[in-house]
Design a protein around this motif. Structure first.
Motif, PDB file in Angstrom:
ATOM      1  N   THR A  54      71.903  59.782  86.448  1.00  0.00           N
ATOM      2  CA  THR A  54      72.634  58.544  86.197  1.00  0.00           C
ATOM      3  C   THR A  54      73.680  58.333  87.285  1.00  0.00           C
ATOM      4  O   THR A  54      73.754  59.055  88.271  1.00  0.00           O
ATOM      5  CB  THR A  54      73.280  58.577  84.797  1.00  0.00           C
ATOM      6  OG1 THR A  54      73.848  57.303  84.501  1.00  0.00           O
ATOM      7  CG2 THR A  54      74.353  59.658  84.703  1.00  0.00           C
ATOM      8  N   TYR A  56      77.829  56.094  87.538  1.00  0.00           N
ATOM      9  CA  TYR A  56      78.727  55.086  86.972  1.00  0.00           C
ATOM     10  C   TYR A  56      78.363  53.707  87.479  1.00  0.00           C
ATOM     11  O   TYR A  56      78.479  52.711  86.749  1.00  0.00           O
ATOM     12  CB  TYR A  56      80.184  55.401  87.325  1.00  0.00           C
ATOM     13  CG  TYR A  56      81.136  54.358  86.783  1.00  0.00           C
ATOM     14  CD1 TYR A  56      81.515  54.383  85.452  1.00  0.00           C
ATOM     15  CD2 TYR A  56      81.625  53.328  87.599  1.00  0.00           C
ATOM     16  CE1 TYR A  56      82.362  53.417  84.924  1.00  0.00           C
ATOM     17  CE2 TYR A  56      82.467  52.363  87.078  1.00  0.00           C
ATOM     18  CZ  TYR A  56      82.829  52.407  85.751  1.00  0.00           C
ATOM     19  OH  TYR A  56      83.663  51.438  85.235  1.00  0.00           O
ATOM     20  N   ASN A  64      75.956  54.779  81.707  1.00  0.00           N
ATOM     21  CA  ASN A  64      76.648  55.995  81.277  1.00  0.00           C
ATOM     22  C   ASN A  64      77.086  55.912  79.820  1.00  0.00           C
ATOM     23  O   ASN A  64      77.031  56.892  79.073  1.00  0.00           O
ATOM     24  CB  ASN A  64      77.865  56.256  82.161  1.00  0.00           C
ATOM     25  CG  ASN A  64      77.518  56.956  83.449  1.00  0.00           C
ATOM     26  OD1 ASN A  64      76.351  57.250  83.725  1.00  0.00           O
ATOM     27  ND2 ASN A  64      78.521  57.239  84.264  1.00  0.00           N
ATOM     28  N   GLY A  68      76.256  58.496  76.830  1.00  0.00           N
ATOM     29  CA  GLY A  68      77.286  59.107  76.009  1.00  0.00           C
ATOM     30  C   GLY A  68      77.035  58.914  74.527  1.00  0.00           C
ATOM     31  O   GLY A  68      77.392  59.776  73.710  1.00  0.00           O
ATOM     32  N   ILE A  79      72.928  66.486  82.434  1.00  0.00           N
ATOM     33  CA  ILE A  79      73.250  65.179  82.990  1.00  0.00           C
ATOM     34  C   ILE A  79      73.665  65.359  84.448  1.00  0.00           C
ATOM     35  O   ILE A  79      74.539  66.159  84.762  1.00  0.00           O
ATOM     36  CB  ILE A  79      74.400  64.500  82.213  1.00  0.00           C
ATOM     37  CG1 ILE A  79      74.007  64.289  80.740  1.00  0.00           C
ATOM     38  CG2 ILE A  79      74.778  63.171  82.870  1.00  0.00           C
ATOM     39  CD1 ILE A  79      72.913  63.274  80.506  1.00  0.00           C
ATOM     40  N   SER A  81      75.033  63.114  87.648  1.00  0.00           N
ATOM     41  CA  SER A  81      75.532  61.825  88.114  1.00  0.00           C
ATOM     42  C   SER A  81      75.721  61.868  89.625  1.00  0.00           C
ATOM     43  O   SER A  81      75.404  62.869  90.283  1.00  0.00           O
ATOM     44  CB  SER A  81      76.825  61.435  87.404  1.00  0.00           C
ATOM     45  OG  SER A  81      77.098  60.052  87.585  1.00  0.00           O
ATOM     46  N   ASN A 111      83.011  58.476  85.927  1.00  0.00           N
ATOM     47  CA  ASN A 111      81.824  59.042  85.290  1.00  0.00           C
ATOM     48  C   ASN A 111      82.196  59.862  84.061  1.00  0.00           C
ATOM     49  O   ASN A 111      81.543  59.763  83.009  1.00  0.00           O
ATOM     50  CB  ASN A 111      81.063  59.912  86.293  1.00  0.00           C
ATOM     51  CG  ASN A 111      80.112  59.105  87.159  1.00  0.00           C
ATOM     52  OD1 ASN A 111      79.023  58.751  86.733  1.00  0.00           O
ATOM     53  ND2 ASN A 111      80.527  58.819  88.390  1.00  0.00           N
ATOM     54  N   LEU A 115      80.873  58.665  80.416  1.00  0.00           N
ATOM     55  CA  LEU A 115      79.918  59.558  79.764  1.00  0.00           C
ATOM     56  C   LEU A 115      80.509  60.245  78.538  1.00  0.00           C
ATOM     57  O   LEU A 115      79.779  60.808  77.722  1.00  0.00           O
ATOM     58  CB  LEU A 115      79.438  60.635  80.746  1.00  0.00           C
ATOM     59  CG  LEU A 115      78.487  60.182  81.851  1.00  0.00           C
ATOM     60  CD1 LEU A 115      78.398  61.242  82.939  1.00  0.00           C
ATOM     61  CD2 LEU A 115      77.110  59.874  81.285  1.00  0.00           C
ATOM     62  N   ILE A 120      80.950  67.278  84.115  1.00  0.00           N
ATOM     63  CA  ILE A 120      79.607  66.789  84.423  1.00  0.00           C
ATOM     64  C   ILE A 120      78.821  67.947  85.024  1.00  0.00           C
ATOM     65  O   ILE A 120      79.257  68.549  86.011  1.00  0.00           O
ATOM     66  CB  ILE A 120      79.654  65.606  85.404  1.00  0.00           C
ATOM     67  CG1 ILE A 120      80.545  64.488  84.860  1.00  0.00           C
ATOM     68  CG2 ILE A 120      78.248  65.071  85.661  1.00  0.00           C
ATOM     69  CD1 ILE A 120      80.874  63.417  85.885  1.00  0.00           C
TER      70      ILE A 120
END
Length: 301
Positions: A54, A56, A64, A68, A79, A81, A111, A115, A120
């Motif tokens: 993913t 942002y 995102n 979440g 996940i 990002s 992010n 999320l 992350i």
């Protein structure tokens, strides 16, 4: 009952994940049907997908937010990002580069908030050095060492679990390896294999290779995997779609390849996951290997 992992597993940031994951960018198409978007993500988990990519800037936090809401801690999903660009809705392109260290830090914070995470698992630094897409100009041309300094600082702070790179050159990866690199995301497919030396370096160094645009054709100038005669012939012979053949070839090509095909359709998601079960005989694989590679480098700005 344990769900079989599509395509087997490969390593990503110290964890074994399904080799067929999911790229969430196209979820933005479901902005008007949140229930459908959430159902698609839950179906991905049901199918054994445990690696979701993913950013942002996918819908300015919209995608995102879906992740979440839909992905639960006990789903065991990694996940991933990315940073290096930011939304630019009024611009010529919907994105603009955001390469400066302070922008990378701000993007990680965006992010984390969108999320709903404290950390992350993997964040990719999209460098804009290679492949199709944006190019950095002016003060957006930032030295890799300066970027890695802020990325490693955020890793030390616990905001990032591991660091990846995207749109990076062979020399850039060599420079970055001492910092600890978990994965590389570059444009790569059966018809665009310029980065073969980079793929081999990743294999040798235990770095996951996560190709974006795995079927080519993302821009008009780029060749499409699904139009190749050898791909069409293999699909007809095996009772599969050309897209499944293109994805399966990537899995067969190297053991450290992880796929993140994207879609906003549950049926297409199921088709992509099923590509992990496609096998080739020697003649078919040789015919696919013989497809000529063409450049994928299509700058957009």
């Amino acid at each position: 009952m344990q769900i079989p992992r599509p395509g087997g597993t490969a390593g990503l940031a110290g964890r074994a994940v399904s080799r067929v994951g999911y790229g969430a960018m196209q979820l933005e198409r479901l902005r008007g049907d949140r229930a459908a978007a959430l159902a698609l993500l839950r179906r991905a988990v049901e199918l054994g997908v445990d690696h979701i990519d993913t950013a942002y800037f996918y819908g300015d936090g919209f995608v995102n937010g879906l992740l979440g809401e839909a992905i639960r801690p006990d789903d065991g999903v990694t996940i991933v990002s990315k940073v290096g660009a930011t939304p630019d809705p009024g611009g010529r392109l919907p994105l603009r580069p955001a390469q400066r260290p302070e922008e990378l830090r701000a993007s990680v914070e965006d992010n984390l908030k969108s999320l709903g995470l404290d950390r992350i698992p993997v964040v990719n630094l999209r460098r804009l050095d290679a492949g199709p897409g944006l190019r950095a100009e002016g003060d957006q041309r930032v030295d890799l060492d300066d970027q890695l300094a802020v990325m490693t600082a955020m890793r030390d702070e616990g905001k990032i679990g591991a660091i990846g790179l995207g749109s990076v050159t062979l020399d850039g990866l060599r420079r970055a390896l001492p910092a600890g690199i978990a994965c590389v995301q570059n444009a790569y497919s059966l018809v665009c294999r310029d980065d073969e030396p980079l793929l081999r370096l990743c294999r040798d160094e235990g770095v996951a290779w996560v190709p974006f645009f795995p079927l080519g054709g993302a821009f008009p100038q780029m060749p499409k995997v699904t139009g190749e005669a050898a791909v069409v012939a293999a699909a007809a012979s095996l009772g599969r779609t050309p897209s499944q053949i293109g994805l399966a070839w990537l899995l067969h090509h190297a053991p450290h390849v992880l796929l993140i095909p994207g879609t906003s359709s549950v049926a297409h998601l199921e088709e992509n996951v099923a590509a992990g079960a496609v096998t080739f005989d020697e003649a078919t694989l040789a015919a696919l290997d013989a497809v000529p590679s063409r450049p994928a480098d299509v700058p957009l700005g």
